[in-house]
Scaffold this motif. Structure first.
Motif, mmCIF file in Angstrom:
data_model
loop_
_atom_site.group_PDB
_atom_site.id
_atom_site.type_symbol
_atom_site.label_atom_id
_atom_site.label_comp_id
_atom_site.label_asym_id
_atom_site.label_seq_id
_atom_site.Cartn_x
_atom_site.Cartn_y
_atom_site.Cartn_z
ATOM 1 N N ALA A 80 0.820 -1.217 0.000
ATOM 2 C CA ALA A 80 0.000 0.000 0.000
ATOM 3 C C ALA A 80 0.850 1.261 0.000
ATOM 4 O O ALA A 80 0.388 2.330 -0.421
ATOM 5 N N MET A 81 2.094 1.148 0.440
ATOM 6 C CA MET A 81 2.963 2.316 0.490
ATOM 7 C C MET A 81 3.493 2.730 -0.878
ATOM 8 O O MET A 81 3.943 3.873 -1.053
ATOM 9 N N PHE A 82 3.450 1.800 -1.856
ATOM 10 C CA PHE A 82 3.984 2.173 -3.172
ATOM 11 C C PHE A 82 3.053 1.867 -4.337
ATOM 12 O O PHE A 82 3.262 2.368 -5.440
ATOM 13 N N ASP A 83 2.028 1.084 -4.116
ATOM 14 C CA ASP A 83 1.130 0.704 -5.214
ATOM 15 C C ASP A 83 -0.241 1.334 -5.023
ATOM 16 O O ASP A 83 -1.142 0.738 -4.443
ATOM 17 N N GLU A 91 6.459 9.107 -6.362
ATOM 18 C CA GLU A 91 5.757 8.758 -5.126
ATOM 19 C C GLU A 91 5.798 7.248 -4.878
ATOM 20 O O GLU A 91 5.962 6.804 -3.736
ATOM 21 N N SER A 92 5.672 6.475 -5.944
ATOM 22 C CA SER A 92 5.748 5.017 -5.801
ATOM 23 C C SER A 92 7.142 4.596 -5.346
ATOM 24 O O SER A 92 7.286 3.741 -4.463
ATOM 25 N N LEU A 93 8.168 5.193 -5.933
ATOM 26 C CA LEU A 93 9.538 4.858 -5.548
ATOM 27 C C LEU A 93 9.827 5.277 -4.107
ATOM 28 O O LEU A 93 10.486 4.541 -3.353
ATOM 29 N N GLN A 94 9.331 6.436 -3.719
ATOM 30 C CA GLN A 94 9.536 6.882 -2.341
ATOM 31 C C GLN A 94 8.902 5.903 -1.357
ATOM 32 O O GLN A 94 9.516 5.526 -0.351
ATOM 33 N N GLY A 95 7.672 5.498 -1.644
ATOM 34 C CA GLY A 95 7.003 4.546 -0.763
ATOM 35 C C GLY A 95 7.702 3.206 -0.734
ATOM 36 O O GLY A 95 7.819 2.577 0.325
ATOM 37 N N PHE A 96 8.190 2.779 -1.892
ATOM 38 C CA PHE A 96 8.888 1.499 -1.982
ATOM 39 C C PHE A 96 10.145 1.501 -1.128
ATOM 40 O O PHE A 96 10.375 0.581 -0.329
ATOM 41 N N PHE A 97 10.956 2.531 -1.265
ATOM 42 C CA PHE A 97 12.207 2.573 -0.509
ATOM 43 C C PHE A 97 11.971 2.869 0.973
ATOM 44 O O PHE A 97 12.720 2.386 1.826
#
Length: 222
Positions: A80-83, A91-97
């Motif tokens: 949920a943090m990146f998708d 924003e997706s990359l920030q959530g992923f990392f």
């Protein structure tokens, strides 16, 4: 009123006993492995009665699973943090990392957890295979779908997964070889601000990889 106070105190004591058991189990399982670390030894190290293991975790296997996954949020929470459909690529990359590097903020607990993971890889009990299938695979698939969406692909292919693994490996290096970074350049791992900087730089590096993949796809289909 007194009964309520006693209940709250009992719950607090119980939670502390459970946390002490988890901490002792992580350390002893990491040092000795699952088969050699006894429940009696773990209970003694935690300062609780051995029966507490059955009460809180069911049995030794349940305690080991709890210790192994103590710092592993549910895959759905990580995803949920990146998708999210409205997220930009950044924003997706920030959530992923952020979700990948979050354990680095836990200090000594993270190092203990890593030792336990390494021990499981060397002396597998089956829980690592389960973690790959039910934890890592869903997150890998979700991240590959995010990349495919931003690459303009209908679905992830092998190259998309290769890209996803490559991007993830940058964060994995910090997690699994953080002691190397701390030894060579300690300021790069010194506290929350340093980890936040890593998140932003890794987003920059990942964006460059994604742009290179876009070029490769364009040249391939030209």
């Amino acid at each position: 009123m007194n009964d309520k106070i006693k209940t709250k105190k009992s719950r607090a004591d119980g939670e502390q006993s459970r946390e002490r058991l988890l901490a002792a189990a992580m350390r002893l399982f990491a040092e000795q492995g699952y088969s050699r670390a006894s429940t009696r030894e773990i209970a003694l190290a935690a300062g609780v009665n051995v029966a507490a293991i059955s009460y809180y975790f069911g049995d030794k296997a349940g305690l080991y699973k709890a210790a192994f996954t103590a710092m592993s949020p549910a895959p759905a929470d990580n995803i949920a943090m990146f998708d999210q459909p409205h997220f930009t690529l950044r924003e997706s990359l920030q959530g992923f990392f952020r979700q990948m590097l979050a354990p680095l903020l836990e200090g000594d607990m993270m190092e203990l957890c890593m030792r336990l993971w390494f021990r499981e890889m060397l002396e597998p009990t089956g829980i690592w295979a389960n973690e790959i299938e039910n934890g890592i695979r869903p997150e890998q698939d979700a991240f590959s779908r995010v990349l495919a969406r931003h690459l303009g692909q209908p679905a992830p292919d092998d190259e998309t997964h290769r890209l996803a693994f490559s991007i993830a490996s940058m964060a994995l290096m910090l997690m699994m070889a953080g002691d190397v970074v701390k030894t060579i350049r300690p300021q790069l791992m010194a506290g929350p601000e340093a980890i936040a900087t890593w998140t932003e730089r890794l987003c920059d590096y990942a964006t460059a990889l994604i742009e290179a993949e876009k070029i490769r796809i364009k040249e391939k289909t030209a």
